[in-house]
Scaffold this motif. Structure first.
Motif, mmCIF file in Angstrom:
data_model
loop_
_atom_site.group_PDB
_atom_site.id
_atom_site.type_symbol
_atom_site.label_atom_id
_atom_site.label_comp_id
_atom_site.label_asym_id
_atom_site.label_seq_id
_atom_site.Cartn_x
_atom_site.Cartn_y
_atom_site.Cartn_z
ATOM 1 N N UNK A 129 0.825 -1.209 0.000
ATOM 2 C CA UNK A 129 0.000 0.000 0.000
ATOM 3 C C UNK A 129 0.864 1.265 0.000
ATOM 4 N N UNK A 130 2.081 1.132 -0.540
ATOM 5 C CA UNK A 130 2.994 2.253 -0.793
ATOM 6 C C UNK A 130 3.469 2.940 0.491
ATOM 7 N N UNK A 131 3.499 2.189 1.599
ATOM 8 C CA UNK A 131 3.839 2.803 2.892
ATOM 9 C C UNK A 131 5.307 3.202 2.995
ATOM 10 N N UNK A 132 6.140 2.686 2.107
ATOM 11 C CA UNK A 132 7.577 2.972 2.211
ATOM 12 C C UNK A 132 7.912 4.427 1.940
ATOM 13 N N UNK A 133 6.973 5.178 1.363
ATOM 14 C CA UNK A 133 7.289 6.570 1.066
ATOM 15 C C UNK A 133 6.550 7.550 1.987
ATOM 16 N N UNK A 134 5.887 7.040 3.019
ATOM 17 C CA UNK A 134 5.249 7.910 3.983
ATOM 18 C C UNK A 134 6.294 8.650 4.823
ATOM 19 N N UNK A 135 5.971 9.853 5.303
ATOM 20 C CA UNK A 135 6.869 10.544 6.246
ATOM 21 C C UNK A 135 7.168 9.627 7.428
ATOM 22 N N UNK A 136 8.255 9.841 8.072
ATOM 23 C CA UNK A 136 8.783 9.015 9.158
ATOM 24 C C UNK A 136 9.295 7.686 8.620
ATOM 25 N N UNK A 137 8.461 6.949 7.883
ATOM 26 C CA UNK A 137 8.890 5.636 7.403
ATOM 27 C C UNK A 137 9.994 5.783 6.369
ATOM 28 N N UNK A 163 26.799 2.001 0.057
ATOM 29 C CA UNK A 163 26.563 2.353 -1.345
ATOM 30 C C UNK A 163 26.055 1.175 -2.171
ATOM 31 N N UNK A 164 25.840 0.039 -1.528
ATOM 32 C CA UNK A 164 25.406 -1.156 -2.262
ATOM 33 C C UNK A 164 23.993 -1.554 -1.862
ATOM 34 N N UNK A 165 23.168 -0.564 -1.623
ATOM 35 C CA UNK A 165 21.797 -0.816 -1.210
ATOM 36 C C UNK A 165 20.914 -1.257 -2.359
ATOM 37 N N UNK A 166 19.743 -1.776 -2.038
ATOM 38 C CA UNK A 166 18.780 -2.175 -3.077
ATOM 39 C C UNK A 166 18.235 -0.968 -3.810
ATOM 40 N N UNK A 167 17.727 -1.197 -5.012
ATOM 41 C CA UNK A 167 17.029 -0.106 -5.688
ATOM 42 C C UNK A 167 15.638 0.046 -5.089
ATOM 43 N N UNK A 168 15.058 1.222 -5.254
ATOM 44 C CA UNK A 168 13.765 1.539 -4.665
ATOM 45 C C UNK A 168 12.718 1.733 -5.753
ATOM 46 N N UNK A 169 11.558 1.148 -5.525
ATOM 47 C CA UNK A 169 10.436 1.367 -6.426
ATOM 48 C C UNK A 169 9.672 2.593 -5.944
ATOM 49 N N UNK A 170 9.658 3.625 -6.749
ATOM 50 C CA UNK A 170 8.989 4.874 -6.392
ATOM 51 C C UNK A 170 7.552 4.835 -6.899
ATOM 52 N N UNK A 171 6.613 5.142 -6.019
ATOM 53 C CA UNK A 171 5.192 5.072 -6.383
ATOM 54 C C UNK A 171 4.730 6.405 -6.946
ATOM 55 N N UNK A 186 -1.665 8.408 -4.411
ATOM 56 C CA UNK A 186 -0.460 7.603 -4.185
ATOM 57 C C UNK A 186 0.799 8.460 -4.313
ATOM 58 N N UNK A 187 0.871 9.283 -5.354
ATOM 59 C CA UNK A 187 2.027 10.176 -5.496
ATOM 60 C C UNK A 187 2.162 11.086 -4.291
ATOM 61 N N UNK A 188 1.016 11.560 -3.781
ATOM 62 C CA UNK A 188 1.037 12.504 -2.676
ATOM 63 C C UNK A 188 1.487 11.928 -1.361
ATOM 64 N N UNK A 189 1.617 10.616 -1.270
ATOM 65 C CA UNK A 189 2.092 10.010 -0.028
ATOM 66 C C UNK A 189 3.573 10.268 0.213
ATOM 67 N N UNK A 190 4.283 10.748 -0.811
ATOM 68 C CA UNK A 190 5.685 11.083 -0.605
ATOM 69 C C UNK A 190 6.631 10.593 -1.678
ATOM 70 N N UNK A 191 6.107 10.351 -2.888
ATOM 71 C CA UNK A 191 6.950 9.828 -3.964
ATOM 72 C C UNK A 191 8.114 10.761 -4.281
ATOM 73 N N UNK A 192 7.821 12.035 -4.442
ATOM 74 C CA UNK A 192 8.871 12.986 -4.825
ATOM 75 C C UNK A 192 9.940 13.094 -3.747
ATOM 76 N N UNK A 193 9.525 13.142 -2.487
ATOM 77 C CA UNK A 193 10.483 13.265 -1.390
ATOM 78 C C UNK A 193 11.361 12.026 -1.292
ATOM 79 N N UNK A 204 16.513 9.579 -1.733
ATOM 80 C CA UNK A 204 17.217 8.352 -2.101
ATOM 81 C C UNK A 204 18.300 8.628 -3.134
ATOM 82 N N UNK A 205 18.001 9.482 -4.092
ATOM 83 C CA UNK A 205 18.994 9.835 -5.112
ATOM 84 C C UNK A 205 20.184 10.549 -4.492
ATOM 85 N N UNK A 206 19.930 11.451 -3.554
ATOM 86 C CA UNK A 206 21.027 12.121 -2.851
ATOM 87 C C UNK A 206 21.916 11.122 -2.127
#
Length: 272
Positions: free
Chosen positions: A120-128, A142-150, A163-170, A175-177
């Motif tokens: 349910x896309x919880x990985x991109x919620x604030x705090x989580x 630097x050898x972490x898994x790739x992330x699926x962005x919702x 779904x995007x508003x749950x925190x996709x951009x953040x 993660x890119x940084x």
């Protein structure tokens, strides 16, 4: 020119019909990734079926869960969203939940996840998301898994917008940084109760979108064997069966050829 597309099935280990359907589609080459619900009672048994042959055909990820199965933090989605946006959840409990799930994945499979997404896309919620990125840095550097962005296309309507508003951009920005690889676009969002359009027609739209969806788009799906008895607790059992039939059929194979789509593992794409 072909267009690479990660075809990712959610909810592995949710119940046996899901597991059997996902494994069959991986063997057929129709799926190139699946993410696992490691807090499910089925996980120890389901993990044994993720053989070397399966893992050579598909990325195996963690389907981070805060809403479905027993864990240090388990809440209804609406309450979880509210509490994370209010920053009122215990930071310690969040970290413990993530660590336990990564531990269970690694203990069963002997390696880190190839990627991480969220039930349910919880990985991109604030705090989580903040806790997840910190833990990835601590555990894998630097050898972490790739992330699926919702981040579904705007054409996916209200559900995609939410779904995007749950925190996709953040999540993608942070993660890119941190030097992590992220998917470029999430395709396949729809209302599971909407039967007005056959799933194969939805797949046609997704493959059209994939042609102009960034470097590593992901098509999300939720298949299961249609003739198997699903538990009454599975609210999308009918949609799962329809997805399996479409993804495994000749019509989808024709669409892949028509739109010059090449199903690819995310880790294989990143290594090129």
């Amino acid at each position: 020119m072909t267009h690479p597309l990660v075809i990712s099935a959610d909810d592995y280990a949710y119940h046996q019909a899901v597991d059997d359907g996902i494994l069959e589609l991986i063997r057929q080459g129709r799926l190139t990734a699946t993410s696992c619900m490691v807090m499910s009672p089925r996980w120890p048994e389901a993990a044994k079926a993720l053989t070397l042959d399966i893992r050579q055909k598909a990325d195996i990820g963690l389907h981070l869960d805060f809403t479905e199965f027993g864990a240090p933090v388990r809440q209804p989605l609406s309450r979880l969203i509210l509490r994370t946006f209010l920053h009122s959840l215990s930071a310690h409990a969040i970290r413990q939940n993530i660590q336990v799930q990564l531990d269970r994945f690694e203990e069963a499979l002997g390696t880190r996840p190839d990627y991480i997404d969220g039930h349910q896309h919880v990985h991109q919620l604030p705090q989580i998301r903040q806790a997840l990125l910190e833990i990835i840095q601590q555990r894998y550097g630097q050898h972490g898994p790739w992330l699926r962005i919702s981040n579904p296309p705007s054409a996916d309507g209200l559900k995609g917008h939410i779904i995007r508003g749950l925190g996709a951009q953040a999540l993608q920005r942070d993660a890119t940084k941190q030097g992590l690889h992220c998917s470029s676009r999430l395709l396949g969002v729809y209302d599971f109760n909407d039967t007005s359009m056959p799933y194969l027609d939805r797949l046609r739209i997704c493959l059209q979108q994939a042609q102009d969806a960034g470097d590593m788009p992901v098509l999300m799906c939720h298949p299961a064997l249609p003739d198997a008895k699903a538990p009454a607790s599975d609210p999308i059992a009918h949609a799962r069966g329809a997805e399996f039939s479409a993804l495994g059929g000749s019509g989808f194979a024709s669409l892949l050829q028509q739109f010059a789509i090449s199903p690819l593992r995310g880790s294989a794409y990143l290594s090129t």
